[in-house]
Design an enzyme around this catalytic site. Structure first.
Site, PDB file in Angstrom:
ATOM      1  N   ASN A 244       0.831  -1.205   0.000  1.00  0.00           N
ATOM      2  CA  ASN A 244       0.000   0.000   0.000  1.00  0.00           C
ATOM      3  C   ASN A 244       0.866   1.256   0.000  1.00  0.00           C
ATOM      4  O   ASN A 244       1.983   1.258   0.519  1.00  0.00           O
ATOM      5  CB  ASN A 244      -0.940  -0.001   1.218  1.00  0.00           C
ATOM      6  CG  ASN A 244      -1.851  -1.221   1.205  1.00  0.00           C
ATOM      7  OD1 ASN A 244      -2.070  -1.836   0.162  1.00  0.00           O
ATOM      8  ND2 ASN A 244      -2.348  -1.608   2.374  1.00  0.00           N
TER       9      ASN A 244
ATOM     10  N   HIS B 267       5.853  -0.826  -2.653  1.00  0.00           N
ATOM     11  CA  HIS B 267       5.386  -0.155  -3.875  1.00  0.00           C
ATOM     12  C   HIS B 267       5.443   1.356  -3.755  1.00  0.00           C
ATOM     13  O   HIS B 267       4.778   2.065  -4.504  1.00  0.00           O
ATOM     14  CB  HIS B 267       3.952  -0.593  -4.218  1.00  0.00           C
ATOM     15  CG  HIS B 267       3.882  -2.008  -4.709  1.00  0.00           C
ATOM     16  ND1 HIS B 267       2.697  -2.713  -4.761  1.00  0.00           N
ATOM     17  CD2 HIS B 267       4.841  -2.857  -5.144  1.00  0.00           C
ATOM     18  CE1 HIS B 267       2.932  -3.927  -5.241  1.00  0.00           C
ATOM     19  NE2 HIS B 267       4.228  -4.053  -5.467  1.00  0.00           N
TER      20      HIS B 267
ATOM     21  N   CYS C 225       9.621  19.525 -12.027  1.00  0.00           N
ATOM     22  CA  CYS C 225      10.719  19.601 -11.049  1.00  0.00           C
ATOM     23  C   CYS C 225      11.201  21.049 -10.903  1.00  0.00           C
ATOM     24  O   CYS C 225      11.495  21.715 -11.905  1.00  0.00           O
ATOM     25  CB  CYS C 225      11.866  18.703 -11.534  1.00  0.00           C
ATOM     26  SG  CYS C 225      13.328  18.752 -10.507  1.00  0.00           S
TER      27      CYS C 225
ATOM     28  N   THR D  82      -4.644  -9.057   0.661  1.00  0.00           N
ATOM     29  CA  THR D  82      -4.060  -8.985  -0.681  1.00  0.00           C
ATOM     30  C   THR D  82      -4.585 -10.122  -1.536  1.00  0.00           C
ATOM     31  O   THR D  82      -4.821 -11.226  -1.052  1.00  0.00           O
ATOM     32  CB  THR D  82      -2.514  -9.010  -0.631  1.00  0.00           C
ATOM     33  OG1 THR D  82      -1.994  -8.861  -1.957  1.00  0.00           O
ATOM     34  CG2 THR D  82      -1.977 -10.297  -0.021  1.00  0.00           C
ATOM     35  N   SER D  83      -4.744  -9.832  -2.823  1.00  0.00           N
ATOM     36  CA  SER D  83      -5.307 -10.846  -3.747  1.00  0.00           C
ATOM     37  C   SER D  83      -4.238 -11.817  -4.226  1.00  0.00           C
ATOM     38  O   SER D  83      -4.536 -12.751  -4.969  1.00  0.00           O
ATOM     39  CB  SER D  83      -5.923 -10.132  -4.955  1.00  0.00           C
ATOM     40  OG  SER D  83      -4.900  -9.398  -5.637  1.00  0.00           O
TER      41      SER D  83
ATOM     42  N   ASN E 198      -8.479 -12.347   5.114  1.00  0.00           N
ATOM     43  CA  ASN E 198      -9.088 -11.812   3.893  1.00  0.00           C
ATOM     44  C   ASN E 198     -10.593 -12.066   3.957  1.00  0.00           C
ATOM     45  O   ASN E 198     -11.044 -12.937   4.685  1.00  0.00           O
ATOM     46  CB  ASN E 198      -8.467 -12.510   2.663  1.00  0.00           C
ATOM     47  CG  ASN E 198      -8.663 -11.712   1.386  1.00  0.00           C
ATOM     48  OD1 ASN E 198      -9.772 -11.264   1.109  1.00  0.00           O
ATOM     49  ND2 ASN E 198      -7.581 -11.494   0.636  1.00  0.00           N
TER      50      ASN E 198
HETATM   51  N1  APR Z   1     -10.474  -7.053   4.942  1.00  0.00           N
HETATM   52  C1  APR Z   1      -9.662  -8.029   4.442  1.00  0.00           C
HETATM   53  N2  APR Z   1      -9.456  -8.229   3.116  1.00  0.00           N
HETATM   54  C2  APR Z   1     -10.113  -7.412   2.271  1.00  0.00           C
HETATM   55  C3  APR Z   1     -10.981  -6.384   2.709  1.00  0.00           C
HETATM   56  C4  APR Z   1     -11.145  -6.219   4.115  1.00  0.00           C
HETATM   57  N3  APR Z   1     -11.945  -5.266   4.627  1.00  0.00           N
HETATM   58  N4  APR Z   1     -11.483  -5.745   1.619  1.00  0.00           N
HETATM   59  C5  APR Z   1     -10.940  -6.350   0.542  1.00  0.00           C
HETATM   60  N5  APR Z   1     -10.126  -7.351   0.926  1.00  0.00           N
HETATM   61  C6  APR Z   1      -9.309  -8.235   0.089  1.00  0.00           C
HETATM   62  C7  APR Z   1      -9.916  -8.610  -1.241  1.00  0.00           C
HETATM   63  O1  APR Z   1     -10.706  -9.787  -1.099  1.00  0.00           O
HETATM   64  C8  APR Z   1      -8.659  -8.893  -2.080  1.00  0.00           C
HETATM   65  O2  APR Z   1      -8.235 -10.238  -1.915  1.00  0.00           O
HETATM   66  O3  APR Z   1      -8.132  -7.522  -0.226  1.00  0.00           O
HETATM   67  C9  APR Z   1      -7.608  -7.967  -1.467  1.00  0.00           C
HETATM   68  C10 APR Z   1      -7.306  -6.752  -2.326  1.00  0.00           C
HETATM   69  O4  APR Z   1      -6.754  -7.214  -3.528  1.00  0.00           O
HETATM   70  P1  APR Z   1      -6.292  -6.156  -4.631  1.00  0.00           P
HETATM   71  O5  APR Z   1      -7.375  -5.180  -4.867  1.00  0.00           O
HETATM   72  O6  APR Z   1      -5.746  -6.954  -5.793  1.00  0.00           O
HETATM   73  O7  APR Z   1      -5.104  -5.340  -3.940  1.00  0.00           O
HETATM   74  P2  APR Z   1      -3.627  -5.835  -3.694  1.00  0.00           P
HETATM   75  O8  APR Z   1      -3.544  -7.311  -3.469  1.00  0.00           O
HETATM   76  O9  APR Z   1      -3.030  -4.971  -2.669  1.00  0.00           O
HETATM   77  O10 APR Z   1      -2.930  -5.500  -5.120  1.00  0.00           O
HETATM   78  C11 APR Z   1      -1.540  -5.705  -5.203  1.00  0.00           C
HETATM   79  O11 APR Z   1      -1.552  -4.648  -7.360  1.00  0.00           O
HETATM   80  O12 APR Z   1      -2.688  -3.044  -8.439  1.00  0.00           O
HETATM   81  C12 APR Z   1      -1.451  -3.341  -7.921  1.00  0.00           C
HETATM   82  O13 APR Z   1       0.272  -2.003  -7.036  1.00  0.00           O
HETATM   83  C13 APR Z   1      -1.064  -2.390  -6.835  1.00  0.00           C
HETATM   84  O14 APR Z   1      -0.179  -2.834  -4.640  1.00  0.00           O
HETATM   85  C14 APR Z   1      -1.179  -3.208  -5.570  1.00  0.00           C
HETATM   86  C15 APR Z   1      -0.956  -4.632  -6.073  1.00  0.00           C
END
Ligand code: APR
Length: 247
Positions: free
Chosen positions: A102, A119, A148, A189-190, A214
C-alpha cells in the site's frame, strides 16, 4: 473468540520473527477502495491506461489526473482498527515488520515503526530526469503533471507503476526479513502481483507459519496458508491483538 483466531494467536506467541504482508484490503475500511474487488480502483481507471510506466510516459497528465482524483480520497483517510491492531502487535513485540504493497502511509500513521514500502508512497513524488524527490500533497495539486523545481523535468508519484522495478532498499530489506521470519501474517491482498505475491511463498519455503486474513479465499489459501481467518481485517485483526493480550 473464533477458534482460528485463538489458534493463530498461539502460533504467533511462539514466533520470534513475525512479518506482516499487507495489501489494499487492509485500507478498505479506511475508505480507500481496493484495486480488484467489484467497484475497485481498476474498474474506474484501467491499469493499462493509468498504472504502467508506459502509460505515464505516454500521457503524464492523464495518469496524474487519477492521482489527483484519488488525492481527494487519500487526503483525509485515517487508519482503521486493523491498522491499529498491527501497530499494537508491533508494540507488544509480536510483529517485527510490515512489508506493505500500500502507498497510503496508513501503517505509519497507525504507529508501526518498521514499515517497508514495497510499492512506494503516494506522499512523495520524484523527478523522472534528475530523480529529485519532494513531498506530495495530492489534495493541493490539480491540473497537469507537476514539474521539477530543480531541472524542470516531469514529476511522478513515488509509487511503483507496472513495468517499474521494486525500490532496491525495499527489495533488499524484504529479502532479509523473509529469510529470517518464522511467521507471516498476510492481510488483504489478492496474491496476484509479483514479486510482492512471492514473499509469503518464500517465507513458507523457509519454514514460516502462514496466517491469512481476507474477506475471501485467494491463491494462497489452499496452497501456503496454515490458518485462514475469513472476515474484514478491521474486525479480525483487533480480535487477534486481543487474543495476544490474553495469552
Ligand atoms: N479485509 C480483508 N481483506 C479485504 C478487505 C477487508 N476489509 N477488503 C478487501 N479485501 C481483500 C480482497 O478480497 C482482495 O483479496 O483484499 C484484497 C485486495 O486485492 P487487490 O485489490 O488486488 O489489492 P492488492 O492485493 O493490494 O494489489 C496488489 O496490485 O494493483 C497493484 O500495485 C497495486 O499494490 C497493488 C498490487
Amino acid at each position: 473468540m473464533k477458534p482460528r483466531i485463538l489458534e493463530a494467536a498461539r502460533a504467533l506467541k511462539k514466533a520470534h520473527h513475525a512479518v506482516a504482508v499487507t495489501g489494499a484490503g487492509a485500507s478498505v475500511e479506511s475508505g480507500i477502495p481496493d484495486f480488484r474487488s467489484p467497484n475497485g480502483i481498476w474498474e474506474t481507471y484501467p491499469p493499462d491506461r493509468y498504472a504502467t510506466i508506459e502509460a505515464f510516459l505516454d500521457d503524464p497528465d492523464r495518469v496524474w489526473q487519477m492521482w489527483f482524483d484519488l488525492g481527494a480520497m487519500l487526503g483525509d483517510v485515517l487508519p482503521n482498527p486493523g491498522h491499529h491492531a498491527l501497530a499494537e502487535l508491533e508494540a507488544m513485540g509480536h510483529l517485527h515488520a510490515i512489508i506493505t504493497q500500500n502507498i497510503d502511509n496508513l501503517h505509519q500513521a497507525a504507529g508501526n515503526r518498521r514499515v517497508i514500502e514495497y510499492h512506494g508512497n503516494a506522499r512523495r513524488m520524484r523527478c523522472l530526469d534528475c530523480d529529485a524527490g519532494t513531498a506530495l500533497d495530492l489534495a493541493r495539486h490539480t491540473g497537469s503533471a507537476p514539474h521539477c523545481v530543480a531541472c524542470g523535468g516531469i514529476m511522478k508519484p513515488d509509487v511503483v507503476l507496472f513495468g517499474e522495478i521494486i525500490p532496491e532498499l525495499a527489495m533488499t530489506e524484504s529479502e532479509l526479513l523473509v529469510r529470517r521470519c518464522d511467521f507471516v501474517l498476510i492481510v488483504g491482498t489478492s496474491a496476484t502481483v509479483y514479486p510482492a505475491a512471492g514473499i509469503p511463498a518464500t517465507a513458507k519455503q523457509h519454514g514460516a507459519f502462514v496466517v491469512e486474513c481476507n474477506v475471501e479465499e485467494t491463491d494462497f489459501t489452499c496452497s501456503i496458508t496454515d490458518i485462514f481467518i475469513q472476515g474484514k481485517c478491521g474486525e479480525t485483526l483487533p480480535l487477534l491483538a486481543q487474543a495476544m493480550r490474553e495469552l
